[in-house]
Design a protein around this motif. Structure first.
Motif, PDB file in Angstrom:
ATOM      1  N   ARG A   1      19.769  14.728  -5.778  1.00 50.06           N
ATOM      2  CA  ARG A   1      19.691  13.575  -6.680  1.00 50.06           C
ATOM      3  C   ARG A   1      19.262  12.304  -5.959  1.00 50.06           C
ATOM      4  NH1 ARG A   1      24.237  14.121 -11.373  1.00 50.06           N
ATOM      5  NH2 ARG A   1      24.190  16.385 -11.585  1.00 50.06           N
ATOM      6  N   LEU A   2      19.408  12.292  -4.632  1.00 44.74           N
ATOM      7  CA  LEU A   2      19.080  11.094  -3.864  1.00 44.74           C
ATOM      8  C   LEU A   2      17.632  11.076  -3.386  1.00 44.74           C
ATOM      9  CD1 LEU A   2      22.292  10.710  -1.663  1.00 44.74           C
ATOM     10  CD2 LEU A   2      21.663   9.427  -3.713  1.00 44.74           C
ATOM     11  N   VAL A   3      16.881  12.124  -3.636  1.00 44.73           N
ATOM     12  CA  VAL A   3      15.476  12.130  -3.204  1.00 44.73           C
ATOM     13  C   VAL A   3      14.743  11.014  -3.948  1.00 44.73           C
ATOM     14  CG1 VAL A   3      13.341  13.454  -3.091  1.00 44.73           C
ATOM     15  CG2 VAL A   3      15.541  14.600  -2.745  1.00 44.73           C
ATOM     16  N   PRO A   4      14.137  10.062  -3.236  1.00 46.38           N
ATOM     17  CA  PRO A   4      13.503   8.918  -3.919  1.00 46.38           C
ATOM     18  C   PRO A   4      12.304   9.342  -4.759  1.00 46.38           C
ATOM     19  CG  PRO A   4      13.021   8.877  -1.558  1.00 46.38           C
ATOM     20  CD  PRO A   4      14.046   9.955  -1.765  1.00 46.38           C
ATOM     21  N   ARG A   5      12.046   8.564  -5.810  1.00 47.50           N
ATOM     22  CA  ARG A   5      10.924   8.857  -6.717  1.00 47.50           C
ATOM     23  C   ARG A   5       9.735   7.933  -6.474  1.00 47.50           C
ATOM     24  NH1 ARG A   5      12.300  11.738 -11.529  1.00 47.50           N
ATOM     25  NH2 ARG A   5      14.438  12.533 -11.434  1.00 47.50           N
ATOM     26  N   PHE A   6       9.919   6.817  -5.788  1.00 48.62           N
ATOM     27  CA  PHE A   6       8.859   5.856  -5.465  1.00 48.62           C
ATOM     28  C   PHE A   6       8.162   5.329  -6.718  1.00 48.62           C
ATOM     29  CE2 PHE A   6       9.219   8.687  -1.759  1.00 48.62           C
ATOM     30  CZ  PHE A   6       9.486   7.746  -0.767  1.00 48.62           C
ATOM     31  N   GLY A   7       8.858   5.295  -7.833  1.00 48.45           N
ATOM     32  CA  GLY A   7       8.265   4.781  -9.060  1.00 48.45           C
ATOM     33  C   GLY A   7       7.269   5.710  -9.709  1.00 48.45           C
TER      34      GLY A   7
ATOM     35  N   ILE B   1       3.703   3.717  -0.609  1.00 48.47           N
ATOM     36  CA  ILE B   1       4.190   4.891  -1.341  1.00 48.47           C
ATOM     37  C   ILE B   1       3.718   6.161  -0.647  1.00 48.47           C
ATOM     38  CG2 ILE B   1       4.055   6.141  -3.528  1.00 48.47           C
ATOM     39  CD1 ILE B   1       3.796   3.477  -4.949  1.00 48.47           C
ATOM     40  N   ARG B   2       2.447   6.171  -0.235  1.00 52.14           N
ATOM     41  CA  ARG B   2       1.880   7.353   0.416  1.00 52.14           C
ATOM     42  C   ARG B   2       2.642   7.684   1.709  1.00 52.14           C
ATOM     43  NH1 ARG B   2      -3.025   5.481   1.072  1.00 52.14           N
ATOM     44  NH2 ARG B   2      -2.836   5.110   3.309  1.00 52.14           N
ATOM     45  N   GLN B   3       2.962   6.665   2.467  1.00 48.56           N
ATOM     46  CA  GLN B   3       3.693   6.880   3.713  1.00 48.56           C
ATOM     47  C   GLN B   3       5.097   7.405   3.433  1.00 48.56           C
ATOM     48  OE1 GLN B   3       4.019   3.363   6.098  1.00 48.56           O
ATOM     49  NE2 GLN B   3       4.985   4.410   7.817  1.00 48.56           N
ATOM     50  N   GLY B   4       5.773   6.835   2.424  1.00 39.86           N
ATOM     51  CA  GLY B   4       7.115   7.295   2.083  1.00 39.86           C
ATOM     52  C   GLY B   4       7.123   8.722   1.574  1.00 39.86           C
ATOM     53  N   VAL B   5       6.124   9.071   0.747  1.00 41.89           N
ATOM     54  CA  VAL B   5       6.052  10.431   0.201  1.00 41.89           C
ATOM     55  C   VAL B   5       5.816  11.441   1.314  1.00 41.89           C
ATOM     56  CG1 VAL B   5       4.670  11.971  -1.240  1.00 41.89           C
ATOM     57  CG2 VAL B   5       5.395   9.745  -2.116  1.00 41.89           C
TER      58      VAL B   5
ATOM     59  N   GLY C   1      -1.744   8.961  -7.347  1.00 42.34           N
ATOM     60  CA  GLY C   1      -0.770  10.040  -7.496  1.00 42.34           C
ATOM     61  C   GLY C   1      -0.936  11.078  -6.416  1.00 42.34           C
ATOM     62  N   PHE C   2      -0.333  12.254  -6.686  1.00 42.04           N
ATOM     63  CA  PHE C   2      -0.329  13.344  -5.715  1.00 42.04           C
ATOM     64  C   PHE C   2      -0.610  14.644  -6.455  1.00 42.04           C
ATOM     65  CE2 PHE C   2       2.274   9.915  -4.189  1.00 42.04           C
ATOM     66  CZ  PHE C   2       1.921   9.797  -2.856  1.00 42.04           C
ATOM     67  N   ASP C   3      -1.403  15.507  -5.817  1.00 36.85           N
ATOM     68  CA  ASP C   3      -1.763  16.763  -6.459  1.00 36.85           C
ATOM     69  C   ASP C   3      -0.685  17.822  -6.214  1.00 36.85           C
ATOM     70  OD1 ASP C   3      -2.063  17.689  -3.858  1.00 36.85           O
ATOM     71  OD2 ASP C   3      -4.266  17.657  -3.921  1.00 36.85           O
TER      72      ASP C   3
ATOM     73  N   GLN D   1      -0.428  20.017  -4.033  1.00 36.22           N
ATOM     74  CA  GLN D   1      -0.071  20.137  -2.624  1.00 36.22           C
ATOM     75  C   GLN D   1       0.538  18.834  -2.093  1.00 36.22           C
ATOM     76  OE1 GLN D   1      -0.557  23.098  -1.006  1.00 36.22           O
ATOM     77  NE2 GLN D   1      -1.271  23.922  -2.960  1.00 36.22           N
ATOM     78  N   LEU D   2       0.787  17.881  -3.005  1.00 36.06           N
ATOM     79  CA  LEU D   2       1.305  16.553  -2.675  1.00 36.06           C
ATOM     80  C   LEU D   2       0.358  15.793  -1.747  1.00 36.06           C
ATOM     81  CD1 LEU D   2       5.149  17.187  -2.372  1.00 36.06           C
ATOM     82  CD2 LEU D   2       3.905  16.048  -4.211  1.00 36.06           C
ATOM     83  N   ARG D   3      -0.940  16.013  -1.951  1.00 38.36           N
ATOM     84  CA  ARG D   3      -1.957  15.227  -1.266  1.00 38.36           C
ATOM     85  C   ARG D   3      -2.298  14.025  -2.140  1.00 38.36           C
ATOM     86  NH1 ARG D   3      -5.633  20.494  -0.305  1.00 38.36           N
ATOM     87  NH2 ARG D   3      -5.399  20.356  -2.564  1.00 38.36           N
ATOM     88  N   PRO D   4      -2.424  12.830  -1.550  1.00 37.11           N
ATOM     89  CA  PRO D   4      -2.629  11.625  -2.371  1.00 37.11           C
ATOM     90  C   PRO D   4      -4.058  11.522  -2.913  1.00 37.11           C
ATOM     91  CG  PRO D   4      -2.665  11.072  -0.029  1.00 37.11           C
ATOM     92  CD  PRO D   4      -2.298  12.530  -0.111  1.00 37.11           C
ATOM     93  N   TRP D   5      -4.180  10.865  -4.054  1.00 37.50           N
ATOM     94  CA  TRP D   5      -5.492  10.556  -4.630  1.00 37.50           C
ATOM     95  C   TRP D   5      -5.412   9.200  -5.337  1.00 37.50           C
ATOM     96  CZ3 TRP D   5      -4.990   9.712  -9.784  1.00 37.50           C
ATOM     97  CH2 TRP D   5      -3.962  10.389 -10.459  1.00 37.50           C
ATOM     98  N   VAL D   6      -6.555   8.551  -5.500  1.00 41.94           N
ATOM     99  CA  VAL D   6      -6.630   7.226  -6.134  1.00 41.94           C
ATOM    100  C   VAL D   6      -7.861   7.177  -7.022  1.00 41.94           C
ATOM    101  CG1 VAL D   6      -6.845   4.734  -5.759  1.00 41.94           C
ATOM    102  CG2 VAL D   6      -5.490   6.109  -4.170  1.00 41.94           C
ATOM    103  N   THR D   7      -7.728   6.599  -8.234  1.00 38.02           N
ATOM    104  CA  THR D   7      -8.884   6.337  -9.102  1.00 38.02           C
ATOM    105  C   THR D   7      -8.879   4.864  -9.488  1.00 38.02           C
ATOM    106  OG1 THR D   7      -7.690   6.857 -11.140  1.00 38.02           O
ATOM    107  CG2 THR D   7      -8.803   8.683 -10.027  1.00 38.02           C
TER     108      THR D   7
END
Length: 694
Positions: free
Chosen positions: A412-418, A465-469, A437-439, A441-447
């Motif tokens: 329950r404590l795993v952060p969601r980063f909004g 956010i990317r660094q925290g994830v 967001g993240f795909d 594989q939890l790889r980041p993407w931006v549009t």
């Protein structure tokens, strides 16, 4: 007399029927015939001449009797009365199991009988305990130094432990022994906070200036506030007592109160004029603020409190000013939690143990997701084993208060980063608006605002956010792999937490899960795109309210079939699960035949993967152990043992010997009874050339 069993005593305490509540009481439905168990245990113990060994053998049965239903206990007591017709050894073993049978034994036990020390754990008056002590040889009386007897006597005879232990150490008064015997003082500091009598607490107040006593007084105040607070007020003129009263009231009422009623002199390091302002909307400010009638501006009170704490530390952290640290539990916020966790790590490196303990306790009392995440981070990543253990204990206490396991709380404590459930977030406005967001594989993407994929700019809002994830993903992958090797199980409600989390769901999707408890036949399933469960043939699977499931070990799977499914869907696993080697023992083969000497560096690396040091004697670790599914523990001996001083890479390889499986009741269990997954993991951990990916 009142008695509150400290949590830390649960494993070093012999409970008695009608005494302190047990941490876990045996279930009447699942209980074995206690009469037979008690009779067999007493008969077995009667053949042993070492009282300490007898206590170890009988302790699980005594615990079962203490929490047994009335009918089961009555049958066991009748069986023990028959046992008591035998020798004195039978009589004393039975009296240890059922203290209410021991009445005549205190006056009749033969002097220096090998098992006479057992009666100390059955005493309910100081006279009974002193009568036993008078019949013991000096070497037998040394058993009073054992924590189990001290804790049990604290419940049985209350503040009579003051007199009993003074007689043991010096044969003179309590006051004389407190002043002259440091070991006696240390024992009383540990025992008295659990005893709810005026004498016990007044003894502590008289020692308030001694090292360790203030913490004992605060522990007693937490357990018996109705008794302790009036005594603190009545003794406020004694050294440090007024400060302790203020700390206690601040902790439990949210308001710091000066016991004497006088305005205290502020320490020089406070400098009120230079502290951050606290903006409020009404006056008179101070009185109404302290009563909670007007809230301060968001963050002001937290900044004010944290600045006080920093100044206290810069001034050398004087003990009289520790209220500045403890106040963070009342006024702190998320930024306070982050700063305090960093300070705890720094204090641990400086050897400031008391400050570390206080800081962890403040994080626990501050509560909230941010503070508990920092506590969890300390429990899993702190360099100091003592810091990790204390943080783990704090988390366990919070989890127990919420009716959760420590693992369920960690989920329950795993952060969601909004992030939204689909692991996306919208940042910025107008032409600077981006969707990120993240795909899978939890790889980041931006549009951009037109939906066109582009590279993220350094320093953008999404960069943090990317660094925290990235950090959280690595932690959760490790936790899930440990969950597989340890046989952790999620209830249906707990599993929904994973499915609804934007970062845990993509990880759960890439694993095979299995229903049922560890070692039992179960149904293997995966998490589908729509967050439902599907079997190996893509048939829908549902969890009933009482079902449990966990990350499947390949020893329990049809691995080729599941490899084909994951290949069809293009699913890449976060850690080797289906491709993990499986090791089995051949019929009649022992685990010892597979073991070879192991480097100390490799053994210590196992501490991060569920193993812990055990059997520490002197400056040498002679064994390691880890928990198994169902509460069992596997322990392995080390020869010649790991020396605590020299560097690990300069120590000789360790020969692994004497592999033992121990049940929660202390019974030995053969390795052949373990489930296939546990055997495979045990061999992978300990046998050279069979490394896991952990």
């Amino acid at each position: 007399m009142r008695f509150v069993l400290p949590v830390s005593w649960h494993r070093s305490f012999y409970p008695r029927r009608g005494g302190a509540p047990l941490a876990v009481e045996p279930s009447g439905d699942a209980m074995p015939p206690l009469g037979d168990a008690a009779r067999a245990a007493a008969e077995l113990a009667a053949g042993v001449t070492d009282a300490a060994e007898v206590r170890r053998v009988l302790a699980p049965v005594r615990t079962a009797l203490a929490g047994a239903p009335e009918r089961a206990y009555a049958e066991a007591a009748d069986a023990l009365r028959q046992v008591r017709t035998g020798s004195w050894a039978h009589r004393l073993a039975a009296a240890f199991l059922a203290p209410d049978l021991a009445g005549p034994d205190f006056a009749e036990v033969p002097e220096r009988h090998p098992l006479a020390p057992l009666l100390l754990a059955s005493a309910s008056t100081v006279e009974q305990a002193q009568g036993v002590l008078a019949r013991l040889a000096p070497t037998q009386a040394e058993q009073l130094r054992e924590p189990e007897l001290l804790h049990t006597l604290a419940e049985g005879i209350g503040d009579g432990v003051l007199d009993l232990y003074a007689r043991y150490w010096t044969g003179r008064s309590v006051e004389y022994t407190l002043a002259g015997v440091p070991d006696y003082l240390a024992a009383m500091i540990e025992a008295l906070p659990a005893i709810g009598t005026g004498r016990a607490f007044e003894t502590l107040l008289g020692l308030a200036g001694q090292r360790g006593v203030p913490a004992a007084i605060m522990a007693a105040a937490d357990r018996f506030p109705d008794l302790v607070v009036p005594l603190l007020r009545a003794n406020a003129s004694r050294p440090r007592v007024a400060e302790l009263l203020s700390r206690h009231l601040a902790r439990h009422t949210g308001t710091a109160v000066v016991a004497t009623g006088a305005v205290p002199r502020l320490p020089q390091w406070v400098e009120p004029a230079t502290l951050p302002p606290i903006r409020v909307a009404a006056a008179p400010v101070v009185q109404r603020l302290m009563r909670g009638e007007i809230p301060p501006e968001a963050g002001d009170l937290a900044r004010f409190g944290w600045e006080l704490c920093c100044r206290w530390e810069e001034a050398g952290a004087p003990p009289a000013g520790r209220w500045a640290l403890e106040a963070q539990a009342l006024v702190g916020d998320d930024e306070t939690a982050a700063g305090l966790a960093e300070a705890v790590r720094r204090w641990a490196g400086e050897g400031a143990g008391q400050r570390v303990a206080a800081g962890i306790d403040v994080l626990r009392r501050l509560g909230g997701d941010a503070a508990l995440r920092q506590l969890h981070d300390l429990a899993t990543t702190a360099k100091s084993r003592a810091v990790r253990a204390r943080a783990e204990a704090g988390l366990a206490g919070v989890a127990a208060g919420l009716g959760l396991t420590a693992d369920a709380l960690a989920d329950r404590l795993v952060p969601r980063f909004g992030l939204a459930p689909g692991a996306t977030v919208v940042l910025g406005d107008g032409p600077h608006r981006i969707t990120a967001g993240f795909d899978d594989q939890l790889r980041p993407w931006v549009t951009d605002e037109h939906g066109t994929r582009r590279r993220d700019r350094p320093g953008s809002p999404f960069a943090a956010i990317r660094q925290g994830v990235r950090k959280v993903t690595a932690e959760q992958v490790h936790r899930l792999e440990l969950a597989m090797t340890a046989g952790r199980r999620w209830s249906a409600a707990e599993f929904r937490v994973l499915l609804e989390h934007p970062l845990l769901f993509p990880l759960a999707r890439r694993l095979v899960w299995i229903t049922g408890p560890p070692g039992a036949p179960g149904v293997a399933v995966r998490v589908a795109e729509d967050r439902t469960l599907a079997g190996v043939a893509d048939e829908r699977a549902d969890l009933a309210a009482g079902d449990v499931l966990g990350v499947a070990h390949p020893a329990d799977l049809d691995v080729p079939a599941w490899m084909a499914v994951f290949a069809d869907y293009g699913i890449l696993q976060p850690f080797p699960q289906l491709h993990r080697p499986v090791y089995r023992l051949e019929p009649g083969e022992s685990a010892a035949a597979r073991l070879r000497p192991v480097a100390v560096v490799r053994l210590l690396a196992l501490e991060r993967h569920g193993w812990r040091r055990a059997a520490v004697e002197g400056a040498r670790v002679l064994g390691m152990e880890r928990d198994l599914p169902g509460g069992d523990v596997v322990a392995v001996g080390l020869d010649p043992g790991i020396a605590l001083g020299p560097r690990p890479d300069r120590q000789p390889e360790q020969r692994l010997c004497d592999i033992r499986i121990r049940t929660p009741e202390g019974r030995a269990r053969p390795l052949a009874e373990l489930d296939a997954a546990s055997v495979s993991q045990l061999l992978a951990d300990l046998a050279p050339g069979q490394e896991t990916s952990l």
